[in-house]
Scaffold this motif. Sequence first.
Motif, PDB file in Angstrom:
ATOM      1  N   VAL A 103       0.850  -1.188   0.000  1.00  0.00           N
ATOM      2  CA  VAL A 103       0.000   0.000   0.000  1.00  0.00           C
ATOM      3  C   VAL A 103       0.886   1.239   0.000  1.00  0.00           C
ATOM      4  O   VAL A 103       1.895   1.289   0.711  1.00  0.00           O
ATOM      5  N   PHE A 104       0.513   2.229  -0.790  1.00  0.00           N
ATOM      6  CA  PHE A 104       1.116   3.557  -0.725  1.00  0.00           C
ATOM      7  C   PHE A 104       0.141   4.483  -0.004  1.00  0.00           C
ATOM      8  O   PHE A 104      -1.049   4.525  -0.338  1.00  0.00           O
ATOM      9  N   ALA A 105       0.637   5.223   0.996  1.00  0.00           N
ATOM     10  CA  ALA A 105      -0.228   6.065   1.828  1.00  0.00           C
ATOM     11  C   ALA A 105       0.060   7.542   1.578  1.00  0.00           C
ATOM     12  O   ALA A 105       1.220   7.957   1.585  1.00  0.00           O
ATOM     13  N   PRO A 106      -0.992   8.366   1.396  1.00  0.00           N
ATOM     14  CA  PRO A 106      -0.813   9.800   1.178  1.00  0.00           C
ATOM     15  C   PRO A 106      -0.681  10.554   2.497  1.00  0.00           C
ATOM     16  O   PRO A 106      -0.505   9.954   3.557  1.00  0.00           O
ATOM     17  N   GLU A 107      -0.786  11.889   2.436  1.00  0.00           N
ATOM     18  CA  GLU A 107      -0.841  12.707   3.652  1.00  0.00           C
ATOM     19  C   GLU A 107      -1.943  12.178   4.567  1.00  0.00           C
ATOM     20  O   GLU A 107      -2.985  11.728   4.108  1.00  0.00           O
ATOM     21  N   HIS A 108      -1.686  12.208   5.851  1.00  0.00           N
ATOM     22  CA  HIS A 108      -2.573  11.709   6.914  1.00  0.00           C
ATOM     23  C   HIS A 108      -2.489  10.192   7.099  1.00  0.00           C
ATOM     24  O   HIS A 108      -3.049   9.665   8.057  1.00  0.00           O
ATOM     25  N   GLY A 109      -1.807   9.473   6.195  1.00  0.00           N
ATOM     26  CA  GLY A 109      -1.578   8.055   6.402  1.00  0.00           C
ATOM     27  C   GLY A 109      -2.659   7.153   5.858  1.00  0.00           C
ATOM     28  O   GLY A 109      -3.727   7.599   5.414  1.00  0.00           O
ATOM     29  N   LYS A 119       4.856  14.217   8.786  1.00  0.00           N
ATOM     30  CA  LYS A 119       5.496  13.144   8.025  1.00  0.00           C
ATOM     31  C   LYS A 119       4.889  11.806   8.415  1.00  0.00           C
ATOM     32  O   LYS A 119       4.673  11.520   9.586  1.00  0.00           O
ATOM     33  N   VAL A 120       4.602  11.014   7.399  1.00  0.00           N
ATOM     34  CA  VAL A 120       4.049   9.681   7.608  1.00  0.00           C
ATOM     35  C   VAL A 120       5.159   8.672   7.367  1.00  0.00           C
ATOM     36  O   VAL A 120       5.825   8.712   6.325  1.00  0.00           O
ATOM     37  N   MET A 121       5.365   7.778   8.303  1.00  0.00           N
ATOM     38  CA  MET A 121       6.461   6.827   8.222  1.00  0.00           C
ATOM     39  C   MET A 121       6.022   5.545   7.521  1.00  0.00           C
ATOM     40  O   MET A 121       4.853   5.163   7.554  1.00  0.00           O
ATOM     41  N   ASP A 122       6.981   4.886   6.867  1.00  0.00           N
ATOM     42  CA  ASP A 122       6.719   3.542   6.353  1.00  0.00           C
ATOM     43  C   ASP A 122       6.413   2.620   7.517  1.00  0.00           C
ATOM     44  O   ASP A 122       6.819   2.864   8.653  1.00  0.00           O
ATOM     45  N   GLY A 123       5.695   1.564   7.240  1.00  0.00           N
ATOM     46  CA  GLY A 123       5.385   0.630   8.312  1.00  0.00           C
ATOM     47  C   GLY A 123       4.636  -0.584   7.793  1.00  0.00           C
ATOM     48  O   GLY A 123       4.684  -0.912   6.600  1.00  0.00           O
ATOM     49  N   MET A 124       3.924  -1.225   8.691  1.00  0.00           N
ATOM     50  CA  MET A 124       3.128  -2.400   8.381  1.00  0.00           C
ATOM     51  C   MET A 124       1.711  -2.159   8.889  1.00  0.00           C
ATOM     52  O   MET A 124       1.528  -1.701  10.014  1.00  0.00           O
ATOM     53  N   ASP A 125       0.730  -2.428   8.075  1.00  0.00           N
ATOM     54  CA  ASP A 125      -0.653  -2.275   8.510  1.00  0.00           C
ATOM     55  C   ASP A 125      -1.026  -3.451   9.400  1.00  0.00           C
ATOM     56  O   ASP A 125      -0.984  -4.609   8.965  1.00  0.00           O
ATOM     57  N   GLY A 129      -1.576  -6.794   7.491  1.00  0.00           N
ATOM     58  CA  GLY A 129      -0.209  -7.294   7.370  1.00  0.00           C
ATOM     59  C   GLY A 129       0.519  -6.776   6.149  1.00  0.00           C
ATOM     60  O   GLY A 129       1.648  -7.194   5.869  1.00  0.00           O
ATOM     61  N   LEU A 130      -0.092  -5.842   5.416  1.00  0.00           N
ATOM     62  CA  LEU A 130       0.535  -5.306   4.216  1.00  0.00           C
ATOM     63  C   LEU A 130       1.605  -4.269   4.569  1.00  0.00           C
ATOM     64  O   LEU A 130       1.424  -3.470   5.492  1.00  0.00           O
ATOM     65  N   PRO A 131       2.715  -4.241   3.837  1.00  0.00           N
ATOM     66  CA  PRO A 131       3.663  -3.134   3.999  1.00  0.00           C
ATOM     67  C   PRO A 131       3.041  -1.838   3.511  1.00  0.00           C
ATOM     68  O   PRO A 131       2.390  -1.815   2.457  1.00  0.00           O
ATOM     69  N   VAL A 132       3.202  -0.772   4.292  1.00  0.00           N
ATOM     70  CA  VAL A 132       2.681   0.545   3.937  1.00  0.00           C
ATOM     71  C   VAL A 132       3.856   1.464   3.665  1.00  0.00           C
ATOM     72  O   VAL A 132       4.702   1.690   4.531  1.00  0.00           O
ATOM     73  N   LEU A 133       3.912   1.997   2.449  1.00  0.00           N
ATOM     74  CA  LEU A 133       4.992   2.887   2.027  1.00  0.00           C
ATOM     75  C   LEU A 133       4.446   4.304   1.948  1.00  0.00           C
ATOM     76  O   LEU A 133       3.449   4.566   1.271  1.00  0.00           O
TER      77      LEU A 133
END
Length: 416
Positions: A103-109, A119-125, A129-133
């Motif tokens: 997943v790619f996340a915009p402003e606000h995550g 700033k929104v950090m990369d992580g894991m949902d 369980g999807l990687p969030v970029l």
Amino acid sequence: MFVLTAFKNTFLVLLLTVMACGGSQQTQNSATETVSEAQEKEVIVAANRTETYFDLLRGKDFALVANQTSVIFTPVREGAEGSRMWVHLADSLLGAGMGLKKVFAPEHGFRGLSDAGEKVMDGMDSRTGLPVLSLHGAHRKPTQEQLVDLDLVLFDIQDVGVRFYTYIATLQLVMEACAEAGIPLVVLDRPNPNIHYVDGPMMEAEHRSFLGKTEIPLVYGMTIGEYARMINEEGWLADGVKADLTVIALEGYSRNTPYVLPIPPSPNLPSHQAVRLYPSLGLLEGTHVNAGRGTSLQFQSFGAPFLSDSHFDYSYTPESRPGASNPKQLGKVCYGRDLSQVPPPDAVDLKWLIEAYTHRDNTSAFFKTEGFTKHAGTAELQKQIEAGMSASEIRLTWQEDLEAFKKIRAKYLMYH
């Protein structure tokens, strides 16, 4: 009129989602709204039209550009007339066995909880369980390394039709990245609650920023799908690249269809009133005036300690709140206006901005010049206000540019 999207033929998708995610997951990712029977079948968002885009996704590894508004609406529950629920598109795609990889996340995550500008950090949902970029952190444009393992990108984010609302800048950068990588982009269209007018100053090329990447008016009167088509066909992507773009259309929608967003598109647009006033009050973001952040009337009020308490009869004190942890004028008594009950204008209304400027303490700074110019898209608006021009006089200076834009825009309208 309170209008929500209708469910069409996604029962199988939702059944698979429940089976894959479990009942507790379904509860976590759903919400309810109440609508009248007459409104239930008026608009079908593209995400619900799975028969039009699932074939494009089958057998593909793909990414989803999404946030909390990226949902599929479910059928009215038996025995609960007027009650409507939704399931996040990511959950539905995974439940249907699609090859959603990231997943790619915009402003606000991805879940829409971060402050404006934070700033929104990369992580894991944690839910999927999807990687969030993040596209609002180290990168605002997907890198080629992030796209190299993908066959396609799917974009589904609710817009509000205002140039400085950053989701359309994210769209443009995603389009550029996909064009450069040679992979298709599919945009799922959603209604624009401010689609019924075109207004405001035109963006000038020398003032491009993440608050305005193309020369369009402040309010451009297009759905996000229509806007994607215009960006692509007008050659507005960097270096003249062109995306392999597919827009999945809305059903049952016209430019005269009233639409109330069922899910807040960002933390500080909590209501239809806020969404409708945002084109006008959003300009205050480029000043030292608070536009209701840190209160329950975000973009439905404004005030500042340096505005005249003899002229303004409303006061409030901004505090730290979710989505506005450090609002302007934090902890200070602000004098201004409560606009939560005013009829929202069908135009960019400058009267509140001019009123605040006129009834200020002259010893205090009013404009944040760089920030105001980025929001307005031009340095002229600040000069016009400082010169004492009226709202009607300023509006006349916009008209030639607005008419030229409308001629370009007409080529890409999908709804009438």
